[in-house]
Design an enzyme around this catalytic site. Structure first.
Site, PDB file in Angstrom:
ATOM      1  N   SER A  49       0.805  -1.227   0.000  1.00 50.35           N
ATOM      2  CA  SER A  49       0.000   0.000   0.000  1.00 50.35           C
ATOM      3  C   SER A  49       0.834   1.272   0.000  1.00 50.35           C
ATOM      4  O   SER A  49       0.312   2.348  -0.286  1.00 50.35           O
ATOM      5  CB  SER A  49      -0.944   0.024   1.207  1.00 50.35           C
ATOM      6  OG  SER A  49      -0.226   0.157   2.417  1.00 50.35           O
ATOM      7  N   LYS A 122       0.733   4.568   6.702  1.00 52.57           N
ATOM      8  CA  LYS A 122       0.211   5.426   5.637  1.00 52.57           C
ATOM      9  C   LYS A 122       0.876   6.797   5.737  1.00 52.57           C
ATOM     10  O   LYS A 122       1.578   7.101   6.694  1.00 52.57           O
ATOM     11  CB  LYS A 122      -1.315   5.611   5.764  1.00 52.57           C
ATOM     12  CG  LYS A 122      -2.132   4.328   5.863  1.00 52.57           C
ATOM     13  CD  LYS A 122      -2.140   3.521   4.592  1.00 52.57           C
ATOM     14  CE  LYS A 122      -2.957   2.237   4.768  1.00 52.57           C
ATOM     15  NZ  LYS A 122      -2.830   1.341   3.596  1.00 52.57           N
TER      16      LYS A 122
END
Length: 237
Positions: A49, A122
């Site tokens: 990701s 993230k």
């Protein structure tokens, strides 16, 4: 000195050596635990990701000074615990069993083995109070009216394939993966307001600062101030 006199001396020397080894190991474990708790902790990257900034298998160090003693900034890469259901549907990590599993768990507890199974990583796009929108006519995310020219996202990815128009709640951050087409981030957990997709700062473990493994990927992680600081100069929410 007779043989009988030498044996007790040898035993004393052996016990002294063992005691010193035990003290050194105990001090090392305590020091490692303190470092992991207050300063820095290793983590591993389980998914794609954050490609190509981070790739599966990377080992990173995470500074725990953020957010405890330092503010989170836009552009920071942060590690956080699951704020609620983000890891549902993900492949379960391999179970650690037997002696090797017990050793890995013990080493992870004291900070000598990288964690990561129950955490996410993230990039921070929006801070508390920020107005974050996808997207403008140029396909860019805007923060407080300022467009983000994100050069670090995965080659070929759009800034976001999902539209949103939110205001980040107090004490929370809006996060997205650099591989926008392969990141179930704030966009996918929000109710349209920013209230459910934003990550509470209390869930943030720390800021990722450097890749330490493999050797050919060692390097610091940038927060790209030239990209994300422009949001502070935007037109406001």
């Amino acid at each position: 000195m007779t043989t009988g006199e030498m044996r007790p001396a040898a035993r004393r020397s052996g016990w002294r050596w063992l005691r010193e080894v035990f003290i050194v190991v105990a001090c090392s474990v305590i020091l490692s635990l303190l470092i992991k708790t207050f300063l820095v902790q290793p983590f591993w990257i389980p998914s794609g990701s954050m490609e190509n900034t981070l790739i599966p298998g990377d080992r990173i160090l995470v500074s725990k000074l953020t957010p405890r003693f330092q503010h989170i900034n836009r552009g920071d890469v942060i590690v956080f615990s699951d704020p609620g259901g983000w890891l549902e549907g993900e492949d379960d990590p391999p179970q650690r069993t037997g002696l090797s599993g017990a050793v890995q768990n013990a080493l992870e507890f004291v900070g000598l083995y990288p964690a990561g199974d129950n955490h996410l990583i993230k990039r921070v796009i929006g801070l508390p109070g920020d107005h974050v929108v996808c997207c403008n006519a140029a396909g860019q995310i805007t923060v407080n009216g300022a467009p983000l020219k994100e050069s670090q996202i995965y080659p070929g990815d759009a800034a976001s394939g999902r539209k949103f128009n939110i205001t980040v709640p107090a004490d929370s951050v809006w996060v997205m993966g650099d591989h926008r087409g392969d990141s179930a981030d704030s966009r996918f957990h929000d109710d349209g307001t920013g209230a459910t997709g934003s990550v509470p700062i209390s869930d943030v473990t720390g800021r990722a600062i450097v890749v330490i493994w493999p050797l050919d990927r060692i390097g610091t992680l940038s927060d790209y101030p030239d990209i994300y600081d422009v949001a502070s100069k935007g037109s406001g929410p």
